[in-house]
Scaffold this active site. Structure first.
Site, PDB file in Angstrom:
ATOM      1  N   THR A 212       0.849  -1.190   0.000  1.00  0.00           N
ATOM      2  CA  THR A 212       0.000   0.000   0.000  1.00  0.00           C
ATOM      3  C   THR A 212       0.885   1.241   0.000  1.00  0.00           C
ATOM      4  O   THR A 212       1.849   1.326   0.762  1.00  0.00           O
ATOM      5  CB  THR A 212      -0.928   0.028   1.226  1.00  0.00           C
TER       6      THR A 212
ATOM      7  N   PHE B  92       1.211   5.116   0.832  1.00  0.00           N
ATOM      8  CA  PHE B  92       0.642   6.157   1.686  1.00  0.00           C
ATOM      9  C   PHE B  92       1.252   7.502   1.327  1.00  0.00           C
ATOM     10  O   PHE B  92       2.408   7.584   0.904  1.00  0.00           O
ATOM     11  CB  PHE B  92       0.946   5.864   3.162  1.00  0.00           C
TER      12      PHE B  92
END
Length: 282
Positions: free
Chosen positions: A176, A178
């Site tokens: 992921t 960010f």
């Protein structure tokens, strides 16, 4: 990221969420502030309750995080950094529970298919939960036997659960991305590595406007790593574009490309200039 006053960084989710883990990895000296929604994360920074926000924008398996691209341009915040978090899934349960006794696990919907092979092998039923860290908290409070949770190892640490299996995801590449955001922009060059520039724009209502607007990046050798479109206010004719490019606005080739982009756009908003995460090209 030297804008600290409160020493807090806000994230969405319960303590132990993957966003919390990202805060720990990037800003271990800061207090992580859990928030119920992305809007609350943004409000916490704008109101001064937190200095920074940790917001997920995309996942290597599931693509764009819903609503984030809609929220960022209107947030009033600026991107100061990026962080790539490898999503490692752990199966946890009440202390003393053997893996063979776990009959079902609860986890956020996106984690269940990523661990399908492991769950099938151990004859465990997966049940969707709104939040994996929240499921860990619920299990710690309910003490329900024969149940487990799929979450980060940090969640097990926080809620006193025992990790029965680590890294159970079917594929080892789930990551992921960010964005670390703050109230004030920082357009300086930081570190010795490459820089990234992120912006949103709306093209003018002329034929082939998008093609012409993007042409300057190709002719000036600027690498665009992301280009996504999304509607504004549900209007099919008003399309906004979100873009990431490699480089700094003061780089001669980037400056030329942005000048050409401005000529063909009705609106251009620079969201941030920040160092590229070293894992971007892994």
């Amino acid at each position: 990221m030297s804008q600290m006053k409160t020493g807090r960084i806000a994230f969405q989710g319960e303590p132990g969420a993957y966003s919390h883990e990202a805060c720990r990895e990037t800003c271990p000296e800061m207090e992580a502030l859990p928030c119920a929604t992305f809007e609350e994360v943004i409000e916490a920074v704008n109101s001064g309750r937190a200095d920074l926000a940790m917001l997920p924008v995309e996942n290597s398996t599931y693509g764009r995080v819903a609503d984030i691209h809609r929220l960022l341009p209107e947030s009033g915040l600026h991107i100061l950094g990026e962080h790539f978090l490898r999503v490692r899934i752990s199966l946890m349960s009440l202390p003393g529970t053997p893996l063979s006794a776990v009959e079902k696990v609860r986890a956020h919907l996106v984690l269940l298919p990523q661990s399908a092979r492991f769950l099938k092998t151990h004859n465990i039923t997966g049940i969707a939960a709104a939040d994996s860290a929240g499921a860990a908290l619920a299990l710690a409070e309910s003490r329900t036997p024969h149940e487990g949770v799929l979450a980060s190892e940090l969640a097990a640490e926080i809620y006193g659960l025992e990790v029965l299996a680590r890294d159970i995801e079917d594929h080892g590449h789930n990551t992921t991305r960010f964005l670390i955001m703050g109230r004030a922009p920082d357009l300086t060059r930081r570190g010795e590595g490459p820089m990234m520039t992120t912006f949103v724009f709306e093209v003018r209502n002329i034929p082939a406007a998008l093609y012409k607007a993007l042409g300057g990046f190709a002719t000036n050798g600027v690498n665009m790593t992301k280009l996504e479109s999304y509607m504004v206010d549900g209007n099919f004719t008003a399309t906004r574009f979100y873009a990431d490019i490699e480089g700094h606005p003061e780089d001669p080739n980037v400056a030329l490309a942005l000048d050409e982009l401005r000529y063909f756009t009705a609106h251009l908003n620079l969201l941030g200039v920040y160092p590229s995460d070293r894992r971007r090209n892994d």
